[in-house]
Design an enzyme around this catalytic site. Structure first.
Site, PDB file in Angstrom:
ATOM      1  CB  ALA A   1      17.318  14.337   0.843  1.00 43.92           C
ATOM      2  CE  LYS A   2      20.859  18.792  -4.902  1.00 38.85           C
ATOM      3  NZ  LYS A   2      19.398  19.009  -4.913  1.00 38.85           N
ATOM      4  NE  ARG A   3      18.616  15.222   4.648  1.00 35.47           N
ATOM      5  CZ  ARG A   3      18.252  16.441   5.004  1.00 35.47           C
ATOM      6  NH1 ARG A   3      19.106  17.431   4.928  1.00 35.47           N
ATOM      7  NH2 ARG A   3      17.018  16.678   5.426  1.00 35.47           N
TER       8      ARG A   3
END
Length: 258
Positions: free
Chosen positions: A87-89
């Site tokens: 997700a690389k949030r």
């Protein structure tokens, strides 16, 4: 059981460090064909998979139906295989709290990728989850990782070492969540020696052309997994998903043994 322990057990059971990336691209048959594609991909590869890695972007690109498909896919995943949600949030802590609840409580994934650029307080909401893991972007596989991540600081450290310092802080605080790092195989030279012996998620093999030699020679004991996405899902040959996954798993294993 902690996340890293579960992942290590899976690696030992399968003899494989292969992480199967799930990046669905609707073809001529459109979105309606994607669920069957995903079911077939998982069914044919799970026995050789150390982990699965669905990438949020590919599902989000299909709109609300894509998010529904991701939810359906996660419900159908084999219990034996850890799931890393790519997700690389990155956001302020209050917002991250809701991301953490969404991924760990609602979707029940085992680990998630995070962008640590906002600092330690932005990852703290993910650190109190028993049996879960996070992977912080440290040195990514794209050429642009040289713009920031591999730049040198005045004290001689590289910027990515500020990222690993966050993980070391969490370890010192004895948090419940295991912290690992994303290290692109295409940019791993000169980096691995500076990485803590924590779990690595390693993209860049297969279509991106990364070389396993530097990783295999690093002598690491952590449960590192190497991701292959297009090389399994969209290789453009007449082999099955199962055959491609087996070939990649064997290639990775041979590199570690050789």
């Amino acid at each position: 059981m902690r996340y890293a322990e579960r992942l290590q057990a899976r690696i030992e059971t399968t003899g494989s460090r292969l992480c199967v990336g799930i990046d669905p691209r609707p073809g001529d048959d459109g979105i309606d064909a994607v669920p069957d594609f995903l079911k077939k991909l998982v069914a044919e590869t799970w026995e050789r998979a150390a982990a699965f890695k669905p990438n949020m972007a590919y599902f989000e690109a299909m709109g609300l139906r894509g998010i529904e498909m991701l939810g359906e896919l996660l419900e159908q995943m084999p219990d034996e295989v850890p799931v890393i949600l790519d997700a690389k949030r990155s956001d302020i802590g209050e917002t991250q709290k809701y991301y953490a609840h969404s991924y760990f409580s609602h979707w029940k994934v085992d680990a998630v990728t995070l962008n640590p650029f906002l600092g330690y307080d932005s990852i703290e909401p993910f650190l109190g989850w028993e049996g879960k893991g996070i992977y912080l972007l440290a040195v990514t596989s794209n050429p642009g990782s040289a713009d920031f991540q591999r730049q040198s600081l005045a004290d001689g450290r590289s910027v990515f070492e500020l990222v690993t310092a966050l993980g070391e802080r969490s370890l010192a605080e004895e948090n419940a969540t295991d912290v690992g790092y994303v290290v692109g195989l295409t940019n791993a030279a000169g980096v691995l020696a500076k990485m803590p012996d924590a779990p690595l998620l390693v993209p860049g093999l297969g279509a991106q052309g990364g070389d396993l030699a530097s990783l295999a020679a690093a002598g690491r004991s952590a449960p590192d997994v190497i991701n292959v996405s297009r090389g399994i899902s969209y290789a453009g040959d007449d082999r099955s998903f199962a055959q491609r996954a087996a070939d990649w798993a064997d290639k990775i294993a041979a590199a570690y043994q050789g």
